[in-house]
Design an enzyme around this catalytic site. Structure first.
Site, PDB file in Angstrom:
ATOM      1  N   THR A   1     -14.654   4.707   7.403  1.00  0.00           N
ATOM      2  CA  THR A   1     -14.649   4.581   5.777  1.00  0.00           C
ATOM      3  C   THR A   1     -15.008   2.359   5.776  1.00  0.00           C
ATOM      4  O   THR A   1     -14.246   1.986   7.033  1.00  0.00           O
ATOM      5  CB  THR A   1     -13.999   4.706   5.015  1.00  0.00           C
ATOM      6  OG1 THR A   1     -12.679   3.585   4.875  1.00  0.00           O
ATOM      7  CG2 THR A   1     -13.695   6.037   5.350  1.00  0.00           C
TER       8      THR A   1
ATOM      9  N   LYS B   1       0.635   3.798  -2.587  1.00  0.00           N
ATOM     10  CA  LYS B   1       0.603   5.640  -2.582  1.00  0.00           C
ATOM     11  C   LYS B   1       1.549   6.408  -2.590  1.00  0.00           C
ATOM     12  O   LYS B   1       1.366   7.428  -2.710  1.00  0.00           O
ATOM     13  CB  LYS B   1      -0.054   5.438  -1.232  1.00  0.00           C
ATOM     14  CG  LYS B   1      -1.702   5.288  -0.679  1.00  0.00           C
ATOM     15  CD  LYS B   1      -2.848   5.698  -2.412  1.00  0.00           C
ATOM     16  CE  LYS B   1      -4.142   5.430  -1.647  1.00  0.00           C
ATOM     17  NZ  LYS B   1      -4.658   5.462  -2.316  1.00  0.00           N
TER      18      LYS B   1
ATOM     19  N   TYR C   1       1.043  -1.237  -0.028  1.00  0.00           N
ATOM     20  CA  TYR C   1      -0.192   0.069   0.108  1.00  0.00           C
ATOM     21  C   TYR C   1       0.391   0.957   0.022  1.00  0.00           C
ATOM     22  O   TYR C   1       0.570   2.355  -0.963  1.00  0.00           O
ATOM     23  CB  TYR C   1      -0.873  -0.396   0.962  1.00  0.00           C
ATOM     24  CG  TYR C   1      -1.705   1.091   1.609  1.00  0.00           C
ATOM     25  CD1 TYR C   1      -3.338   0.889   0.298  1.00  0.00           C
ATOM     26  CD2 TYR C   1      -1.733   1.942   2.016  1.00  0.00           C
ATOM     27  CE1 TYR C   1      -4.065   2.192   0.227  1.00  0.00           C
ATOM     28  CE2 TYR C   1      -2.760   2.603   2.178  1.00  0.00           C
ATOM     29  CZ  TYR C   1      -3.804   3.066   1.541  1.00  0.00           C
ATOM     30  OH  TYR C   1      -4.933   4.083   1.646  1.00  0.00           O
TER      31      TYR C   1
HETATM   32  N1  LIG Z   1     -10.490   4.582   4.726  1.00  0.00           N
HETATM   33  C1  LIG Z   1      -8.860   6.073   5.479  1.00  0.00           C
HETATM   34  O1  LIG Z   1      -8.572   5.493   6.740  1.00  0.00           O
HETATM   35  C2  LIG Z   1      -8.025   5.987   4.177  1.00  0.00           C
HETATM   36  C3  LIG Z   1      -7.036   6.741   4.552  1.00  0.00           C
HETATM   37  C4  LIG Z   1      -6.213   7.477   3.387  1.00  0.00           C
HETATM   38  C5  LIG Z   1      -6.589   7.001   1.815  1.00  0.00           C
HETATM   39  N2  LIG Z   1      -7.855   6.405   2.076  1.00  0.00           N
HETATM   40  C6  LIG Z   1      -7.791   6.181   0.883  1.00  0.00           C
HETATM   41  O2  LIG Z   1      -9.135   6.668   0.098  1.00  0.00           O
HETATM   42  C7  LIG Z   1      -9.493   6.294  -1.379  1.00  0.00           C
HETATM   43  C8  LIG Z   1     -11.305   5.880  -0.446  1.00  0.00           C
HETATM   44  O3  LIG Z   1     -11.245   4.780  -0.060  1.00  0.00           O
HETATM   45  P1  LIG Z   1     -11.915   4.741   1.749  1.00  0.00           P
HETATM   46  O4  LIG Z   1     -11.406   5.261   2.606  1.00  0.00           O
HETATM   47  O5  LIG Z   1     -13.024   5.794   1.120  1.00  0.00           O
HETATM   48  O6  LIG Z   1     -13.042   3.056   1.757  1.00  0.00           O
HETATM   49  P2  LIG Z   1     -13.987   2.500   0.777  1.00  0.00           P
HETATM   50  O7  LIG Z   1     -13.107   0.690   0.803  1.00  0.00           O
HETATM   51  O8  LIG Z   1     -15.162   2.757   1.409  1.00  0.00           O
HETATM   52  O9  LIG Z   1     -13.865   3.013  -0.676  1.00  0.00           O
HETATM   53  C9  LIG Z   1     -12.718   2.841  -1.710  1.00  0.00           C
HETATM   54  C10 LIG Z   1     -14.554   2.161  -2.626  1.00  0.00           C
HETATM   55  O10 LIG Z   1     -12.868   1.892  -3.820  1.00  0.00           O
HETATM   56  C11 LIG Z   1     -13.719   0.823  -4.725  1.00  0.00           C
HETATM   57  N3  LIG Z   1     -12.885   0.052  -5.400  1.00  0.00           N
HETATM   58  C12 LIG Z   1     -11.683  -1.054  -5.012  1.00  0.00           C
HETATM   59  N4  LIG Z   1     -11.768  -1.454  -5.428  1.00  0.00           N
HETATM   60  C13 LIG Z   1     -11.660  -0.675  -7.297  1.00  0.00           C
HETATM   61  C14 LIG Z   1     -11.910  -1.314  -8.447  1.00  0.00           C
HETATM   62  N5  LIG Z   1     -11.238  -1.974  -8.647  1.00  0.00           N
HETATM   63  N6  LIG Z   1     -12.212  -0.794  -9.129  1.00  0.00           N
HETATM   64  C15 LIG Z   1     -13.650  -0.041  -9.070  1.00  0.00           C
HETATM   65  N7  LIG Z   1     -13.460   0.278  -8.019  1.00  0.00           N
HETATM   66  C16 LIG Z   1     -12.861  -0.097  -6.970  1.00  0.00           C
HETATM   67  C17 LIG Z   1     -15.084   0.334  -3.505  1.00  0.00           C
HETATM   68  O11 LIG Z   1     -15.614  -0.424  -3.517  1.00  0.00           O
HETATM   69  C18 LIG Z   1     -14.730   1.286  -2.723  1.00  0.00           C
HETATM   70  O12 LIG Z   1     -16.273   1.682  -2.526  1.00  0.00           O
HETATM   71  C19 LIG Z   1      -8.795   5.233  -0.984  1.00  0.00           C
HETATM   72  O13 LIG Z   1      -7.982   5.681  -2.701  1.00  0.00           O
HETATM   73  C20 LIG Z   1      -7.725   4.738   0.001  1.00  0.00           C
HETATM   74  O14 LIG Z   1      -7.240   4.394  -0.274  1.00  0.00           O
HETATM   75  C21 LIG Z   1      -8.082   5.928   3.076  1.00  0.00           C
END
Ligand SMILES: NC(=O)c1ccc[n+]([C@@H]2O[C@H](COP(=O)([O-])OP(=O)(O)OC[C@H]3O[C@@H](n4cnc5c(N)ncnc54)[C@H](O)[C@@H]3O)[C@@H](O)[C@H]2O)c1
Length: 255
Positions: free
Chosen positions: A191, A160, A156
């Site tokens: 999330t 990123k 990861y």
């Molecule tokens: N939640 C955290 O703590 C956090 C922290 C930093 C960054 N992020 C980033 O935030 C972004 C959103 O994640 P989130 O936290 O809302 O989690 P989440 O799991 O709720 O949302 C991620 C979404 O991406 C979709 N997805 C995953 N793989 C996919 C694919 N191959 N094709 C299409 N859609 C796909 C999933 O279905 C999901 O709806 C991500 O890029 C994640 O890396 C999250």
């Protein structure tokens, strides 16, 4: 988070990873500010459920895997056909698989790269010409994990970290065309990605985040909307921590 702003009236915006978490909150934020949104989710059923109560006048739903090379062009074409063009892309779909280099399988390494890096590449590549026509913007959801290392998260972190520098390189290439490319770098956000965490793990995060809690998805969406808006017209190539002060620390303990 309801907004009193209306910065995106008439604009056409694509949001990926739209069915949950930060993506869903971002779709809702843009709709509340007048935008027309093409929301891309992985699975149709989950996406339809997420927006079951939403008026579909300014919203279209699309589903598919962002790592599939043919999908991005279809999504961009659908946004242009339904809403007359494309102003903004939010690259947000992502996933994480834990493990050290010894523990992480090649399959999980490749999948993370395919979704988190190649997925962003494919969407941006398909969208850039249309965004250029409108002098629009791209915002990517990177992570504090793209700014520094975590324990047990090498794949990861690598994915990123790639997004962090993709943002910088694209900003240089397209600034002269009036297109801005920036990223938000959240720390722990409540999330789908974090819902499986144990209470002990959540407590550890809370201890490290100076604000003392994780973010709500709406708090990340608000910063994505800011970076996408003309309020950020002179902000380009930035990876903005949205982390409750986490990255203000040099890592030494709180005394
Ligand atoms: N939640 C955290 O703590 C956090 C922290 C930093 C960054 N992020 C980033 O935030 C972004 C959103 O994640 P989130 O936290 O809302 O989690 P989440 O799991 O709720 O949302 C991620 C979404 O991406 C979709 N997805 C995953 N793989 C996919 C694919 N191959 N094709 C299409 N859609 C796909 C999933 O279905 C999901 O709806 C991500 O890029 C994640 O890396 C999250």
């Amino acid at each position: 988070m309801e907004s009193h702003l209306n910065r995106f009236g008439g604009m056409s915006i694509i949001v990926t990873g739209a069915a949950s978490g930060i993506g869903k909150a971002t779709v809702e934020r843009f709709l509340s500010e007048g935008a027309q949104v093409t929301a891309l989710g992985h699975h149709r059923e989950k996406l339809e459920k997420a927006f079951a109560d939403q008026d579909m006048d300014r919203l279209q739903l699309m589903d598919g895997d962002v790592a599939e090379p043919d999908l991005a062009a279809k999504v961009v074409a659908a946004a242009v056909e339904r809403f007359g063009g494309l102003d903004i892309l939010i690259n947000n779909a992502g996933m994480g698989k834990g493990g050290t280099i010894e523990e992480l399988s090649l399959e999980d390494w490749n999948r993370q790269m395919a979704v988190n890096v190649t997925g962003y590449f494919l969407m941006a590549k398909a969208a850039i010409a249309k965004i250029r026509e409108r002098k629009g913007a791209i915002v990517m959801t990177s992570s504090v994990s793209g700014l520094g290392g975590d324990w047990n998260f090498v794949g990861y972190n690598a994915s990123k970290g790639a997004v962090t520098n993709m943002v910088r390189a694209m900003a240089l290439d397209h600034a002269g065309e009036g297109v801005r490319i920036n990223a938000v770098c959240p720390s722990m956000t409540k999330t789908g990605m974090t819902e499986g965490m144990s209470d002990d793990t959540i407590a550890k995060f809370q201890q490290r985040i100076p604000t003392g809690r994780g973010a709500n998805p709406e708090e990340i969406a608000a910063v994505i909307a800011f970076l996408a808006s003309k309020d950020a017209v002179f902000v380009n190539g930035v990876n903005l921590p949205v982390d409750g002060g986490l990255s203000a620390s040099n890592g030494q303990p709180a005394l």
